[in-house]
Design an enzyme around this catalytic site. Structure first.
Site, PDB file in Angstrom:
ATOM      1  N   HIS A 402       2.529  99.773  13.699  1.00  0.00           N
ATOM      2  CA  HIS A 402       2.374  99.767  12.244  1.00  0.00           C
ATOM      3  C   HIS A 402       3.713  99.405  11.617  1.00  0.00           C
ATOM      4  CE1 HIS A 402       1.422 101.108   8.176  1.00  0.00           C
ATOM      5  NE2 HIS A 402       0.169 100.937   8.540  1.00  0.00           N
ATOM      6  N   GLU A 455      -6.734 101.989  12.828  1.00  0.00           N
ATOM      7  CA  GLU A 455      -7.863 101.186  13.273  1.00  0.00           C
ATOM      8  C   GLU A 455      -8.351 101.577  14.669  1.00  0.00           C
ATOM      9  OE1 GLU A 455      -7.998  97.328  11.966  1.00  0.00           O
ATOM     10  OE2 GLU A 455      -7.473  98.065   9.999  1.00  0.00           O
TER      11      GLU A 455
HETATM   12  C1  LIG Z   1       0.399  96.162  12.701  1.00  0.00           C
HETATM   13  C2  LIG Z   1       1.439  95.125  13.104  1.00  0.00           C
HETATM   14  C3  LIG Z   1       1.017  93.759  12.516  1.00  0.00           C
HETATM   15  C4  LIG Z   1       2.813  95.511  12.532  1.00  0.00           C
HETATM   16  O1  LIG Z   1       3.674  94.500  12.883  1.00  0.00           O
HETATM   17  P1  LIG Z   1       5.219  94.394  12.497  1.00  0.00           P
HETATM   18  O2  LIG Z   1       5.698  95.550  11.738  1.00  0.00           O
HETATM   19  O3  LIG Z   1       5.402  93.056  11.870  1.00  0.00           O
HETATM   20  O4  LIG Z   1       5.887  94.477  13.909  1.00  0.00           O
HETATM   21  P2  LIG Z   1       6.480  93.252  14.684  1.00  0.00           P
HETATM   22  O5  LIG Z   1       5.482  92.140  14.738  1.00  0.00           O
HETATM   23  O6  LIG Z   1       7.823  92.952  14.106  1.00  0.00           O
HETATM   24  O7  LIG Z   1       6.628  93.868  16.147  1.00  0.00           O
HETATM   25  C5  LIG Z   1       7.778  94.552  16.599  1.00  0.00           C
HETATM   26  C6  LIG Z   1       7.758  94.540  18.118  1.00  0.00           C
HETATM   27  O8  LIG Z   1       6.716  95.389  18.587  1.00  0.00           O
HETATM   28  C7  LIG Z   1       5.761  94.639  19.339  1.00  0.00           C
HETATM   29  N1  LIG Z   1       4.422  95.072  18.949  1.00  0.00           N
HETATM   30  C8  LIG Z   1       4.011  95.428  17.702  1.00  0.00           C
HETATM   31  N2  LIG Z   1       2.718  95.809  17.741  1.00  0.00           N
HETATM   32  C9  LIG Z   1       2.318  95.686  19.028  1.00  0.00           C
HETATM   33  C10 LIG Z   1       1.087  95.915  19.682  1.00  0.00           C
HETATM   34  N3  LIG Z   1       0.028  96.356  19.028  1.00  0.00           N
HETATM   35  N4  LIG Z   1       1.019  95.672  20.994  1.00  0.00           N
HETATM   36  C11 LIG Z   1       2.095  95.227  21.684  1.00  0.00           C
HETATM   37  N5  LIG Z   1       3.297  95.001  21.104  1.00  0.00           N
HETATM   38  C12 LIG Z   1       3.402  95.210  19.802  1.00  0.00           C
HETATM   39  C13 LIG Z   1       5.979  93.188  18.966  1.00  0.00           C
HETATM   40  O9  LIG Z   1       5.590  92.314  19.997  1.00  0.00           O
HETATM   41  C14 LIG Z   1       7.468  93.168  18.719  1.00  0.00           C
HETATM   42  O10 LIG Z   1       8.111  93.103  19.962  1.00  0.00           O
HETATM   43  P3  LIG Z   1       9.483  92.279  20.153  1.00  0.00           P
HETATM   44  O11 LIG Z   1      10.512  93.089  19.417  1.00  0.00           O
HETATM   45  O12 LIG Z   1       9.673  92.226  21.618  1.00  0.00           O
HETATM   46  O13 LIG Z   1       9.273  90.919  19.526  1.00  0.00           O
HETATM   47  C15 LIG Z   1       1.540  95.028  14.644  1.00  0.00           C
HETATM   48  O14 LIG Z   1       1.929  96.274  15.172  1.00  0.00           O
HETATM   49  C16 LIG Z   1       0.261  94.522  15.292  1.00  0.00           C
HETATM   50  O15 LIG Z   1       0.062  93.304  15.399  1.00  0.00           O
HETATM   51  N6  LIG Z   1      -0.632  95.448  15.759  1.00  0.00           N
HETATM   52  C17 LIG Z   1      -1.886  95.061  16.360  1.00  0.00           C
HETATM   53  C18 LIG Z   1      -2.907  94.739  15.282  1.00  0.00           C
HETATM   54  C19 LIG Z   1      -3.386  95.958  14.536  1.00  0.00           C
HETATM   55  O16 LIG Z   1      -3.589  97.016  15.104  1.00  0.00           O
HETATM   56  N7  LIG Z   1      -3.584  95.790  13.208  1.00  0.00           N
HETATM   57  C20 LIG Z   1      -4.034  96.854  12.346  1.00  0.00           C
HETATM   58  C21 LIG Z   1      -2.966  97.303  11.428  1.00  0.00           C
HETATM   59  S1  LIG Z   1      -3.380  98.759  10.530  1.00  0.00           S
END
Ligand SMILES: CC(C)(COP(=O)(O)OP(=O)(O)OC[C@H]1O[C@@H](n2cnc3c(N)ncnc32)[C@H](O)[C@@H]1OP(=O)(O)O)[C@@H](O)C(=O)NCCC(=O)NCCS
Length: 518
Positions: A402, A455
């Protein structure tokens, strides 16, 4: 290119001085008078020359609203001020001060040099500075994805990521979901307070008749439900809702009065579940079911899906899910709704924009994907290899991570409990996968603090109450529409066009424009 020879401006260049100060024993009324006379938004409280507190305009508004009737001419400010004030030295770079102020949610930051108060900077000073300097000096400082940046002042709610806490107005979201009804929280979001029994009855009488689909729109829904090869109910609901807005003649809010905008907002929340369920049933070749005025908002949603009055357990489970997801800070869809509203566009346009943002899997589209992940893993034995392979291949585990929560998402914790209540045995597998996923993410992505988000268990709860997978995200929209409309009403009440700047990083302009090739 950024100008590298000019010294970056520091807080000393822009801070206000002298600072308006008071003693801890001065009354709140005296402090308010000092602020008023000097046209400033805060008073710094000094004890023997040392900063011991701060009282801001915002605090005064809060006190006036919550402590009505207190005698502020007698009440010493030391009882109401914020203690443990952070200060910064005058040499602090403006970008660093901006980061501190926005990350910690302050509006005023006292400046101290060798323990002596020498000035104060406000969010507004920093914003003004950001606007007059060339964009390239500032845009570099804007965090990617605007992470941690406060983009609006709001009284609607907030998320405290480190504490795993979120609130609607002054109440914990989790407490509300445990103790109140969906309609009560809807009232809180719109009116700023939980309803009394009389207000709750009046609110129900006002909103229940708004659930129906306008007669001119009904015959058009069948066509929408059959469009495209794959039925995407959220897209269908967006199209149907646009027709409702046209039929009801939603106009730019600049041309309508506040009560009319509120009515449109209520209508939008009330009708959304009716549209979602009608479209779903039409797609299945079934007749839509008219709303049942005897049922609450959440129970009626399940009723319109199947035609059966749901059991109290199922109705309460969906109601708790809906309450937990009404609002969540300035997330992408809420921000979209505010940006669109800021242009003066009609409420319907702001809602359709928000629906577009919500359709993305990184925001609202994950609950069915999380459930799909559980189905694909299938057995406990498969879990480790499946999860590891995905993470090592750079894929995301749906329902984890998140932007704001860096600890357990409180919504996920409550929904885990709801799922256990519905079917304790079935949830065991999900709990096992949750545990292994968190451990594997910690091992392969150390320091990223990845935990289940709302979720993960949302999908499980919805599945347990018989909600079809394709309706998971539209169901999320049925609750979030309350948050969107509350933010639209707030934005419209104190509007300024939202128009940020970009940071151009392409080839240096102006390049000569080549003639077209002959
Ligand atoms: C929710 C979300 C978009 C937040 O993303 P964010 O704050 O932009 O985080 P980032 O994309 O900068 O990710 C940071 C790091 O954690 C990792 N990461 C984040 N969520 C992850 C997940 N669900 N699974 C695996 N790795 C994950 C990323 O690959 C990144 O790794 P890196 O530093 O090696 O590049 C992200 O966690 C995600 O895509 N989750 C899965 C989708 C989901 O559950 N969505 C519902 C949201 S309520």
């Amino acid at each position: 290119m950024a100008n590298t020879t000019t010294k970056a401006p520091s807080v000393e260049d822009i801070m206000s001085r002298p600072v308006v100060t008071a003693n801890p024993t001065n009354s709140v009324a005296t402090c308010a008078g000092l602020m008023n006379d000097a046209h400033v938004g805060s008073v710094v409280i000094l004890d023997n020359g040392k900063v011991v507190g701060i009282l801001t305009e915002r605090d005064l508004v809060g006190l006036a609203a919550t402590r009505y009737g207190s005698d502020w001419t007698r009440s010493p400010v030391k009882e109401w001020m914020h203690e443990e004030v952070d200060t910064i030295p005058p040499t602090t770079a403006i970008a660093d001060a901006f980061r501190t102020i926005s990350e910690r949610g302050y509006r005023h930051l006292p400046v101290e040099s060798d323990g002596v108060l020498v000035g104060i900077v406000t969010m507004r000073d920093l914003m003004r500075q950001a606007r007059i300097l060339p964009a390239d000096r500032y845009a570099g400082e804007v965090p990617k994805g605007l992470e941690g940046l406060a983009v609006a002042e709001t009284e609607i709610g907030d998320v405290r990521g480190q504490q795993g806490f979120f609130h609607y107005r002054q109440y914990s979201g989790v407490d509300l979901a445990e103790k109140r009804s969906f309609e009560d929280v809807w009232h809180l979001m719109f009116e700023g307070e939980l309803p009394t029994a009389t207000q709750a009855k009046a609110f129900r009488e006002e909103t229940v008749p708004l659930r129906g689909i306008p007669a001119a729109v009904k015959p058009l829904l069948g066509g929408i439900a059959k469009l495209g090869e794959d039925f995407v109910p959220l897209q269908a609901a967006k199209a149907a809702y646009s027709l409702v807005c046209s039929e009801l003649d939603f106009k730019t809010w600049l041309e309508i009065d506040r009560p009319e905008l509120r009515r449109q907002a209520l209508r939008t929340v009330a009708i959304f579940p009716t549209l979602v369920t009608a479209l779903y049933r039409l797609h299945q070749g079934l007749e839509p079911i008219e709303p049942n005025p005897e049922l609450g908002h959440a129970a009626n949603y399940l009723y319109m899906l199947s035609g059966e009055v749901p059991s109290p357990e199922r109705a309460r489970a969906i109601e708790q899910y809906l309450m937990l997801t009404i609002d969540h800070g300035l997330n992408a869809s809420t921000f979209s709704a505010r940006v669109i509203t800021s242009t003066g566009a009609d409420l319907g346009s702001a809602i359709t924009g928000a629906l577009g943002a919500l359709s993305g899997p990184l925001h609202g589209g994950a609950p069915s994907l999380a459930l799909k992940m559980l189905a694909e893993i299938g057995t406990r034995e498969n879990a480790d290899s499946w999860l590891r392979e995905r993470v090592l291949a750079g894929q995301r585990l749906m329902g984890f991570g998140h932007r704001v929560y860096k600890t357990d998402d409180p919504r996920s914790t409550l929904l885990r409990g709801v799922a256990e209540r519905l079917d304790g045995e079935r949830v065991e597998f999900a709990k096992f996968i949750e545990k292994r996923a968190v451990e594997i993410l910690e091992e392969l992505k150390p320091g990223r603090a990845l935990y289940p988000n709302v979720e993960f268990y949302a999908g499980i709860v919805m599945n347990m109450i018989g909600m079809p997978d394709t309706l998971f995200t539209p169901t999320f929209a049925c609750s979030r529409v309350v948050g969107w409309t509350a933010h639209i009403l707030e934005q419209a009440a104190d509007n300024r066009l939202i128009r940020p700047s970009g940071h151009y990083i392409g080839p240096e302009p102006p390049a000569p424009v080549p003639d077209p090739q002959t």
